[in-house]
Design a protein around this motif. Sequence first.
Motif, mmCIF file in Angstrom:
data_model
loop_
_atom_site.group_PDB
_atom_site.id
_atom_site.type_symbol
_atom_site.label_atom_id
_atom_site.label_comp_id
_atom_site.label_asym_id
_atom_site.label_seq_id
_atom_site.Cartn_x
_atom_site.Cartn_y
_atom_site.Cartn_z
ATOM 1 N N VAL A 1 0.505 -3.117 -7.629
ATOM 2 C CA VAL A 1 1.669 -3.730 -6.994
ATOM 3 C C VAL A 1 1.411 -5.231 -6.980
ATOM 4 N N VAL A 2 2.379 -5.990 -7.528
ATOM 5 C CA VAL A 2 2.256 -7.447 -7.572
ATOM 6 C C VAL A 2 3.368 -8.092 -6.750
ATOM 7 N N ASP A 3 3.132 -9.333 -6.331
ATOM 8 C CA ASP A 3 4.183 -10.074 -5.638
ATOM 9 C C ASP A 3 5.173 -10.601 -6.672
ATOM 10 N N ARG A 4 6.148 -11.349 -6.237
ATOM 11 C CA ARG A 4 7.204 -11.804 -7.141
ATOM 12 C C ARG A 4 6.702 -12.767 -8.216
ATOM 13 N N GLN B 1 0.828 -1.207 0.000
ATOM 14 C CA GLN B 1 0.000 0.000 0.000
ATOM 15 C C GLN B 1 0.867 1.264 0.000
ATOM 16 N N ARG B 2 1.958 1.239 0.763
ATOM 17 C CA ARG B 2 2.867 2.396 0.785
ATOM 18 C C ARG B 2 3.448 2.657 -0.600
ATOM 19 N N ILE B 3 3.859 1.598 -1.279
ATOM 20 C CA ILE B 3 4.411 1.752 -2.632
ATOM 21 C C ILE B 3 3.359 2.346 -3.561
ATOM 22 N N GLY C 1 3.810 -12.126 -9.765
ATOM 23 C CA GLY C 1 2.958 -11.316 -10.624
ATOM 24 C C GLY C 1 1.505 -11.279 -10.199
ATOM 25 N N ILE C 2 1.211 -11.768 -9.011
ATOM 26 C CA ILE C 2 -0.162 -11.767 -8.512
ATOM 27 C C ILE C 2 -0.433 -10.433 -7.806
ATOM 28 N N PRO C 3 -1.506 -9.728 -8.200
ATOM 29 C CA PRO C 3 -1.780 -8.411 -7.605
ATOM 30 C C PRO C 3 -1.973 -8.469 -6.101
ATOM 31 N N GLN C 4 -1.352 -7.499 -5.437
ATOM 32 C CA GLN C 4 -1.527 -7.306 -4.000
ATOM 33 C C GLN C 4 -2.338 -6.056 -3.730
ATOM 34 N N VAL C 5 -2.050 -4.992 -4.494
ATOM 35 C CA VAL C 5 -2.746 -3.721 -4.318
ATOM 36 C C VAL C 5 -2.972 -3.105 -5.693
ATOM 37 N N MET C 6 -4.183 -2.605 -5.889
ATOM 38 C CA MET C 6 -4.494 -1.846 -7.105
ATOM 39 C C MET C 6 -5.166 -0.548 -6.666
ATOM 40 N N LEU C 7 -4.643 0.574 -7.164
ATOM 41 C CA LEU C 7 -5.252 1.877 -6.894
ATOM 42 C C LEU C 7 -5.454 2.601 -8.217
ATOM 43 N N ARG C 8 -6.563 3.308 -8.315
ATOM 44 C CA ARG C 8 -6.789 4.187 -9.455
ATOM 45 C C ARG C 8 -7.183 5.529 -8.895
#
Length: 168
Positions: A63-66, A42-44, A68-75
Amino acid sequence: MFKKTVLIAVAGIALTSTGFNAQAEDAPLSVSVNRLSLESAQRIAQATINECRKQGYQVGVTVVDRNGIPQVMLRDTLGPPVTVSISKDKAYTSANFTAPSGGLDRMKDSPLYYRDGLAMLAGGVLIEAGGQVFGAVGVSGAPGGDIDESCAKAGVAAITEDLEMGGL
């Protein structure tokens, strides 16, 4: 045909007797993988949005994990809806090729270049610290991939020092 089969069998026996299986016996039974916490991801993402806002752009960030699975999506409020999927594809591409998504021009002659879910366009960067890859961040919505990439780099820079010190 019989001679080919015998030759293949002999080659297989030779590999087995030369220690090919010994490598598997010495391999670790498990591996440790460092992952970003939700708070770090979330900080990133928020630092990335903030950087693009400073430059006057409303974007989508993933932001995805190593893997490539999404962890956080912001628009951002006025970020076009298409930025969500493009930012995800840029982050996924960066994570899976362990490289900035815009640095994959050499793949233009490859069928991978046109594969759904990959975006070999500037704007996806790795999240790295202490010699380890934690994932990637992708950005879409600025008027050029170079700007998307600069925002992504600012987002990663916001936590790199903390990650290197093991504080997150």
